[in-house]
Design a protein around this motif. Sequence first.
Motif, short mmCIF file in Angstrom:
data_model
loop_
_atom_site.label_atom_id
_atom_site.label_comp_id
_atom_site.label_asym_id
_atom_site.label_seq_id
_atom_site.Cartn_x
_atom_site.Cartn_y
_atom_site.Cartn_z
N ILE A 160 5.06 0.88 -11.60
CA ILE A 160 4.52 0.28 -10.38
C ILE A 160 5.26 -1.02 -10.06
CG2 ILE A 160 2.46 -0.78 -9.32
CD1 ILE A 160 0.76 1.17 -11.00
N ALA A 161 5.43 -1.86 -11.08
CA ALA A 161 6.12 -3.14 -10.86
C ALA A 161 7.52 -2.92 -10.33
CB ALA A 161 6.15 -3.95 -12.16
N GLY A 162 8.21 -1.94 -10.90
CA GLY A 162 9.58 -1.67 -10.49
C GLY A 162 9.67 -1.19 -9.06
N LEU A 163 8.81 -0.25 -8.69
CA LEU A 163 8.85 0.28 -7.33
C LEU A 163 8.47 -0.80 -6.31
CD1 LEU A 163 7.28 3.80 -7.99
CD2 LEU A 163 9.59 3.36 -7.12
N LEU A 164 7.50 -1.64 -6.66
CA LEU A 164 7.10 -2.71 -5.74
C LEU A 164 8.24 -3.71 -5.57
CD1 LEU A 164 3.35 -3.46 -6.57
CD2 LEU A 164 4.28 -2.59 -4.42
N ARG A 165 8.92 -4.04 -6.69
CA ARG A 165 10.00 -5.02 -6.60
C ARG A 165 11.09 -4.53 -5.64
NH1 ARG A 165 10.61 -6.01 -11.71
NH2 ARG A 165 12.05 -4.26 -11.91
N ARG A 174 -8.16 -6.16 1.42
CA ARG A 174 -7.07 -5.81 0.52
C ARG A 174 -6.36 -7.03 -0.05
NH1 ARG A 174 -8.19 -0.68 -0.79
NH2 ARG A 174 -7.66 0.81 0.86
N VAL A 175 -6.51 -8.18 0.61
CA VAL A 175 -5.78 -9.36 0.17
C VAL A 175 -6.77 -10.48 -0.12
CG1 VAL A 175 -3.99 -11.05 0.76
CG2 VAL A 175 -3.82 -8.70 1.61
N VAL A 176 -6.66 -11.05 -1.33
CA VAL A 176 -7.50 -12.19 -1.70
C VAL A 176 -6.57 -13.35 -2.03
CG1 VAL A 176 -9.22 -13.04 -3.32
CG2 VAL A 176 -9.24 -10.63 -2.64
N ASP A 177 -6.69 -14.42 -1.27
CA ASP A 177 -5.79 -15.56 -1.48
C ASP A 177 -6.51 -16.65 -2.27
OD1 ASP A 177 -3.87 -17.52 -1.40
OD2 ASP A 177 -3.39 -17.20 0.71
N LYS A 178 -6.13 -16.79 -3.53
CA LYS A 178 -6.78 -17.80 -4.39
C LYS A 178 -5.89 -19.01 -4.61
CE LYS A 178 -10.01 -14.92 -6.76
NZ LYS A 178 -10.80 -14.75 -7.98
N ARG A 179 -4.86 -19.15 -3.77
CA ARG A 179 -3.89 -20.21 -4.03
C ARG A 179 -4.43 -21.60 -3.78
NH1 ARG A 179 1.23 -17.85 -0.89
NH2 ARG A 179 -0.45 -17.30 0.55
N GLU A 180 -5.41 -21.69 -2.88
CA GLU A 180 -5.93 -23.02 -2.55
C GLU A 180 -7.11 -23.41 -3.43
OE1 GLU A 180 -4.26 -25.03 -0.37
OE2 GLU A 180 -2.87 -23.35 -0.53
N GLY A 214 -5.02 5.44 -8.29
CA GLY A 214 -6.27 5.93 -7.69
C GLY A 214 -6.42 5.49 -6.25
N GLN A 215 -7.68 5.32 -5.79
CA GLN A 215 -7.92 5.13 -4.36
C GLN A 215 -8.05 3.68 -3.94
OE1 GLN A 215 -7.11 7.77 -3.65
NE2 GLN A 215 -8.46 9.52 -3.98
N ASN A 216 -8.03 2.74 -4.85
CA ASN A 216 -8.37 1.39 -4.45
C ASN A 216 -7.45 0.38 -5.13
OD1 ASN A 216 -9.81 -0.58 -3.13
ND2 ASN A 216 -11.77 -0.09 -4.07
N TYR A 217 -7.16 -0.68 -4.42
CA TYR A 217 -6.30 -1.73 -4.98
C TYR A 217 -6.62 -3.05 -4.30
CZ TYR A 217 -3.76 -1.61 -0.62
OH TYR A 217 -3.46 -1.69 0.71
N ILE A 218 -6.22 -4.14 -4.93
CA ILE A 218 -6.39 -5.46 -4.33
C ILE A 218 -5.14 -6.30 -4.60
CG2 ILE A 218 -7.59 -7.68 -4.63
CD1 ILE A 218 -10.19 -6.18 -4.74
N GLU A 227 0.83 -1.22 0.00
CA GLU A 227 0.00 0.00 0.00
C GLU A 227 0.85 1.26 0.00
OE1 GLU A 227 -3.55 0.38 2.39
OE2 GLU A 227 -2.75 2.24 3.25
N LYS A 228 1.88 1.22 0.83
CA LYS A 228 2.75 2.39 0.97
C LYS A 228 3.34 2.80 -0.39
CE LYS A 228 7.03 3.35 3.18
NZ LYS A 228 8.14 2.77 3.91
N ILE A 229 3.80 1.82 -1.17
CA ILE A 229 4.36 2.11 -2.48
C ILE A 229 3.27 2.62 -3.43
CG2 ILE A 229 5.48 1.09 -4.52
CD1 ILE A 229 7.28 1.40 -2.04
N LEU A 230 2.16 1.89 -3.48
CA LEU A 230 1.09 2.26 -4.43
C LEU A 230 0.64 3.69 -4.20
CD1 LEU A 230 -1.18 -0.95 -4.51
CD2 LEU A 230 0.50 -0.20 -6.22
N MET A 231 0.42 4.05 -2.93
CA MET A 231 -0.17 5.36 -2.63
C MET A 231 0.84 6.50 -2.83
SD MET A 231 -3.37 4.96 -2.12
CE MET A 231 -3.91 3.38 -2.79
N SER A 232 2.10 6.14 -3.05
CA SER A 232 3.09 7.20 -3.32
C SER A 232 3.18 7.50 -4.82
CB SER A 232 4.46 6.75 -2.81
OG SER A 232 4.95 5.69 -3.60
N ILE A 233 2.42 6.77 -5.63
CA ILE A 233 2.49 6.93 -7.09
C ILE A 233 1.31 7.79 -7.53
CG2 ILE A 233 2.49 5.68 -9.29
CD1 ILE A 233 3.60 3.23 -7.71
#
Lengths: 433, 433
Positions: free
Chosen positions: A393-398, A424-430, A352-356, A342-348
């Motif tokens: 975004i990908a670069g800053l998150l990495r 904020r977090v959806v776990d679809k791994r299972e 916008g206001q929402n992410y998952i 979140e910290k990275i996303l909101m600095s860009i």
Amino acid sequence: MQVFDRHEVLDRKEIENLQAIRLKNTVHQATASTFYRNSLARASVKVPDINSHEDIARLPFTTKEDLREQYPFGFLAMPKEKMVRLHASSGTTGSPTVILHTQNDLNVWADLVARSMHCAGVRSSDVFQNMSGYGLFTGGLGIHYGAERLGCLTIPAGVGNSKRQIKMLGDYKVSVAHIIPSYALHLGSVFDDQGVDPRSMHLRIMLIGAEPHSEEIRSRIQEIYGVRAYNSYGLSEMNGPGVAFECEYQTGMHLWEDAYLAEIIDPETLEPVPQGQTGELVLTTLTREGMPILRYRTRDLTRFIPGECPCGRSHRRIDRITGRSDDMIVIKGVNIYPMQVEKILMSIPEVGQNYIIQLERQGHMDQMRVKVEIRDEFFVEDMRRLQQIQNKIAGLLREEILISPKIDLVEHNTLPQSQGKATRVVDKREEGK
Amino acid sequence: MQVFDRHEVLDRKEIENLQAIRLKNTVHQATASTFYRNSLARASVKVPDINSHEDIARLPFTTKEDLREQYPFGFLAMPKEKMVRLHASSGTTGSPTVILHTQNDLNVWADLVARSMHCAGVRSSDVFQNMSGYGLFTGGLGIHYGAERLGCLTIPAGVGNSKRQIKMLGDYKVSVAHIIPSYALHLGSVFDDQGVDPRSMHLRIMLIGAEPHSEEIRSRIQEIYGVRAYNSYGLSEMNGPGVAFECEYQTGMHLWEDAYLAEIIDPETLEPVPQGQTGELVLTTLTREGMPILRYRTRDLTRFIPGECPCGRSHRRIDRITGRSDDMIVIKGVNIYPMQVEKILMSIPEVGQNYIIQLERQGHMDQMRVKVEIRDEFFVEDMRRLQQIQNKIAGLLREEILISPKIDLVEHNTLPQSQGKATRVVDKREEGK
């Protein structure tokens, strides 16, 4: 400095002396409950052993599972007839967590909330709109009682119905609002849709809490509404709101140490972390008579902020909650807290206001996908421009989380918007296993 | 008799003396508001003119339209900074109606609600589940504050989520519930669906109000839950709940005459109706300092019940609300109140918990259609049996309302179920015009 309560400016020694007395009282009171009579006996702790705030270390921890196992009344230290309020979690996963209060407990709680709001600059002349859910959730009634105690004109708006919220903010010249941060962002886009400038309201202060959020989210809220936004901390097991609150300096939240004895521990070793380091917050009630709780493992991760606060209040400050000891994402062997994303996303600026954050499995490989809303003005037909934003975004998150998530850019208002705490977090791994 | 407040047993003369003093104070206080300064001047009423409770007749009436026109603060008799609570109607039809309270107003209100609940037999040892909506609606917070004042263990359950409501009723051994009558009936069928007997709970008292209902509905609720159900009356303009409440004798609602001066008038002539006759209830606040209201036309139709109550309380009783002066249905030239229909329907054993009155137009003719849920055990394949039920309902209704409605029998749980106040009348006569 103007304080609401003289306890705010006790010196360190006075706080520790008060804690010692109140801790002893609390342990004495706790032994009246079924749960603590047994658990203190097992730990061979007796009331005369408690003579200093440091004797907290002798006491056993209490967990959410303990509360659930004692459902509903096993923690009561006084007869049920003396209780006047019951709060409970939704209990969607197991038994609800039940917290009960005497009238005296409610009075002390209201005083703590009034003190907290005052500490953030709220005054009796303010018009206060409480956009928290009322009922069993403590955020609504907890803040409500404190605001009335402080003498604000309190509007019990509750959650949802954004157009009506906006009408009330304007018509009643509301100067202070209590709002969940993710909803503050959402409400900002409803203002946009209505062609109303949020800065044209009379708002001067927003109290934001009930969900962890980043400094960047706070900055956005302050920018959108033209207000000062103050972070707050509380949990229903410790009453609810009013455990810790920011002062005008916005440099961490003063934890009211006359009412709560706070420790920060390593969640693995259960030993205190070195001063100033991040760990799990553990809290003991010091004033609750109906249902005292000793060394409650909050699962919330934070640290004590070293040094004195310029405001002059002696109560130590905790840093904003960076996550929960049980919400860490482990992916490709890397530990990640959603708050880092979140910290990275909101600095860009384009974001916008929402992410998952979506966790997926491709073959045997885990993968993180981040769906990000992009502001309208950047969501253009130019594929190359969108590709640039995606790469950025990908670069800053990495750089922050050390793995490369997939980035999906989506239009404003297309991700699901919750009106309570954001998911904020959806776990679809299972899935499909 | 055990009373909560010595005012409950003042004799008639003492009540009238108190009313005279409080009315004079109230008129004095009201002149501090923009609205009453003008309206009292137009009516040439001055404070020294008010020396008896009978001088109420000199004062001008106040209507809902007056409140709307003064939106939001034109009725305030004290500075806004002295107010600590705002309640408002939803404002779906025009400006909301706003009512504001000082801390003292809230205290008096909580005392009135505590007295009311005590009068219906609730005690501090009770566990109380409040199934009213919290927030701007006064039914939630109003009853909540009163229950805490009385010392009950108060569960702020709020509306909806019937399965959770049932779980709480059982797990917390709830002995008293506050519930809207139509929801009480609905919840009964959820109990049925879950195979749980509502009479196996620990409930002993249900406080029912917030929507007009018939004696037959009360009987059904008492039967379903094995409780005593007490009717109550209130409206947000007069604080909310706590205006009038039934005592253990269930023979009408004691209207607290030390807090409200009540009149019953002919809504056409605006003159008092003869003693004991039905008319529109008009109320004047006698203790409110922040926002006094004089001679408020409630639109609610009721009557004073003649004679003394065996309980010994001197405050006069009003009868259950039979309708609103503005919800009368006029069809084929006949005046009908929905409550007349309900009373008949609920006296018929085959009829279930829900019904809707639909007004239609066929050619130039108005027609009433009543959709009625039938209990499962009577909803059989035998068309002749259903026809008999239909004829029975039509016949009994014709006797009461003098016209012959069409009757549609429908299965249990097929009519829309509101979780707030039930919508009983749907007027489709203007559609397609």
